[in-house]
Design an enzyme around this catalytic site. Structure first.
Site, short mmCIF file in Angstrom:
data_model
loop_
_atom_site.label_atom_id
_atom_site.label_comp_id
_atom_site.label_asym_id
_atom_site.label_seq_id
_atom_site.Cartn_x
_atom_site.Cartn_y
_atom_site.Cartn_z
CB SER A 182 -0.85 0.04 1.27
OG SER A 182 -1.61 -1.12 1.39
CG HIS A 231 -2.10 -0.36 -4.28
ND1 HIS A 231 -2.35 0.94 -3.94
CD2 HIS A 231 -2.56 -1.10 -3.23
CE1 HIS A 231 -2.92 1.00 -2.75
NE2 HIS A 231 -3.06 -0.23 -2.30
CD GLU A 238 -1.90 4.01 -6.40
OE1 GLU A 238 -2.04 3.29 -5.40
OE2 GLU A 238 -1.73 5.24 -6.30
CG ASN A 246 -3.12 3.81 0.68
OD1 ASN A 246 -4.25 3.86 1.15
ND2 ASN A 246 -2.62 2.71 0.15
P1 NAD Z 1 -3.24 -9.65 6.00
O1 NAD Z 1 -2.63 -9.40 7.31
O2 NAD Z 1 -4.73 -9.86 5.89
O3 NAD Z 1 -2.55 -10.93 5.29
C1 NAD Z 1 -1.15 -11.07 5.16
C2 NAD Z 1 -0.85 -12.55 4.99
O4 NAD Z 1 0.54 -12.67 4.66
C3 NAD Z 1 -1.07 -13.39 6.27
O5 NAD Z 1 -1.94 -14.47 5.97
C4 NAD Z 1 0.34 -13.87 6.64
O6 NAD Z 1 0.35 -15.18 7.20
C5 NAD Z 1 1.04 -13.85 5.29
N1 NAD Z 1 2.49 -13.75 5.36
C6 NAD Z 1 3.25 -12.97 6.17
N2 NAD Z 1 4.56 -13.17 5.92
C7 NAD Z 1 4.63 -14.10 4.93
C8 NAD Z 1 5.71 -14.71 4.23
N3 NAD Z 1 6.98 -14.42 4.51
N4 NAD Z 1 5.42 -15.62 3.27
C9 NAD Z 1 4.13 -15.93 2.99
N5 NAD Z 1 3.06 -15.38 3.61
C10 NAD Z 1 3.32 -14.47 4.57
O7 NAD Z 1 -2.77 -8.41 5.07
P2 NAD Z 1 -3.56 -7.76 3.84
O8 NAD Z 1 -4.50 -6.72 4.35
O9 NAD Z 1 -4.03 -8.82 2.89
O10 NAD Z 1 -2.36 -6.94 3.16
C11 NAD Z 1 -1.43 -7.57 2.31
C12 NAD Z 1 -0.72 -6.51 1.49
O11 NAD Z 1 -1.69 -5.82 0.68
C13 NAD Z 1 -0.02 -5.44 2.33
O12 NAD Z 1 1.15 -5.05 1.69
C14 NAD Z 1 -1.05 -4.31 2.35
O13 NAD Z 1 -0.47 -3.06 2.54
C15 NAD Z 1 -1.64 -4.43 0.95
N6 NAD Z 1 -3.00 -3.88 0.77
C16 NAD Z 1 -3.96 -4.05 1.74
C17 NAD Z 1 -5.24 -3.53 1.51
C18 NAD Z 1 -6.35 -3.74 2.52
O14 NAD Z 1 -7.43 -3.14 2.35
N7 NAD Z 1 -6.16 -4.56 3.53
C19 NAD Z 1 -5.53 -2.86 0.31
C20 NAD Z 1 -4.53 -2.73 -0.66
C21 NAD Z 1 -3.25 -3.24 -0.43
#
Ligand code: NAD
Length: 295
Positions: free
Chosen positions: A118, A139, A151, A189
């Site tokens: 993000s 993104h 994005e 963001n």
């Molecule tokens: P989340 O916490 O829901 O999920 C992250 C997952 O990654 C977990 O299941 C964890 O076990 C896994 N993980 C951690 N380290 C790991 C590794 N080394 N190898 C494999 N798996 C691993 O997080 P999320 O909200 O899905 O966010 C994920 C990414 O997407 C982040 O970079 C976040 O900034 C981005 N993002 C999030 C949103 C949102 O609305 N939540 C929107 C756009 C982008």
């Protein structure tokens, strides 16, 4: 491009896997946490059911989509045939740099390495690989199967060819890709998070309550959901991480995270994913109830 490896099967990873599989790609979904992988497959199946009920997908398409998703605990096994990797692991610089160092070693030479971060610098992520020209930001927005925007963030060293391929593949998913440059928070963001942070400060300073703040923004600005509900939906921990990146990246106090947000994350109240943030979430219920802590 045939095989897409998605790293992280949380909120975003399961949506990204869903969409690629629905549009005919073979998906390897990877997570270090088996429970997260199991939960992701259940979520994808439920979300596909919703599309079948709406009549936008047939039962056959649902089964076909599911059959194209394979899950893996091992990064090595999950990325060895990848044409494109999309990293959607936890929003943490150390986690991402470590993953990209490994991906550079484990993936075929031509694999494009994308991150769904993000806010973290694509240039910095690319710099730990020997292929910064093939490292790019992709993104997606939450929920991925519904939201049209991707994005596409070009790091300082990302090549035109990589950008073109990622723009094309996003269009193949019937998304609208928008090309942007790599500065903290990119576009989405950099604009969204200060608004969410300001909404939290408005609550913190007692200007208005949670429901009132969200109603003002929904009805007054025609936003589909208020900023506090949206923060719960994104994950308060994710919002905090992004604000820290903006604060560090620009060195401007206007991005300092509200102390209330910091406290809530430290106490483990992270929004929808933990069952409580500004609102309380009960599985199976669509009612939006303000947390009793704010009454
Ligand atoms: P989340 O916490 O829901 O999920 C992250 C997952 O990654 C977990 O299941 C964890 O076990 C896994 N993980 C951690 N380290 C790991 C590794 N080394 N190898 C494999 N798996 C691993 O997080 P999320 O909200 O899905 O966010 C994920 C990414 O997407 C982040 O970079 C976040 O900034 C981005 N993002 C999030 C949103 C949102 O609305 N939540 C929107 C756009 C982008």
């Amino acid at each position: 491009m045939n095989t897409i490896s998605v790293i992280g099967s949380g909120t975003m990873g399961n949506g990204i896997a869903h969409v690629f599989a629905q549009y005919g790609y073979h998906v390897c979904l990877i997570d270090v946490n088996q429970a997260a992988l199991d939960k992701a497959l259940v979520t994808i199946s439920k979300n596909l059911d919703r599309q079948v009920t709406k009549g936008t997908l047939t039962e056959y398409d649902k089964q076909d989509t599911l059959s194209r998703i394979q899950s893996f605990n091992s990064l090595k096994e999950g990325v060895k045939n990848a044409d494109l990797v999309i990293e959607a692991a936890t929003e943490n610089l150390g986690v991402k740099l470590d993953l990209f160092r490994q991906l550079d070693e484990l993936c075929p030479k031509n694999t494009i390495l994308a991150t769904n971060t993000s806010s973290i610098s694509i240039t910095k992520i690319g710099s730990v690989t020997k292929r910064p020209d093939k490292v790019i930001g992709m993104h997606f927005m939450n929920p991925v199967p519904v939201m049209k925007l991707v994005e596409v963030i070009k790091g300082y060293a990302t090549s035109k060819e990589t950008t073109q391929l990622v723009m094309e593949i996003s269009s193949n998913l019937e998304k609208t890709p928008v090309e942007v440059n790599d500065y903290p928070g990119f576009v989405a963001n950099r604009i969204l998070m200060p608004m969410i942070n300001e909404a939290i400060y408005t609550l913190f300073e007692g200007v208005a309550g949670i429901a009132e703040i969200d109603t003002v923004m929904k009805l007054g600005m025609a936003h589909p959901m208020g900023p506090l509900q949206l923060a719960d939906f994104i994950g308060l921990d994710v919002c905090l991480s992004i604000l820290k990146v903006l604060h560090d990246g620009f060195g401007n106090p206007k991005y300092a995270p509200c102390p209330l947000l910091v406290n809530m994350v430290e106490a483990g109240f992270k929004g929808v994913k933990t069952g409580e943030g500004f609102y309380v979430y009960t599985p199976g219920s669509k009612d939006l109830k303000v947390s009793a802590r704010f009454k």
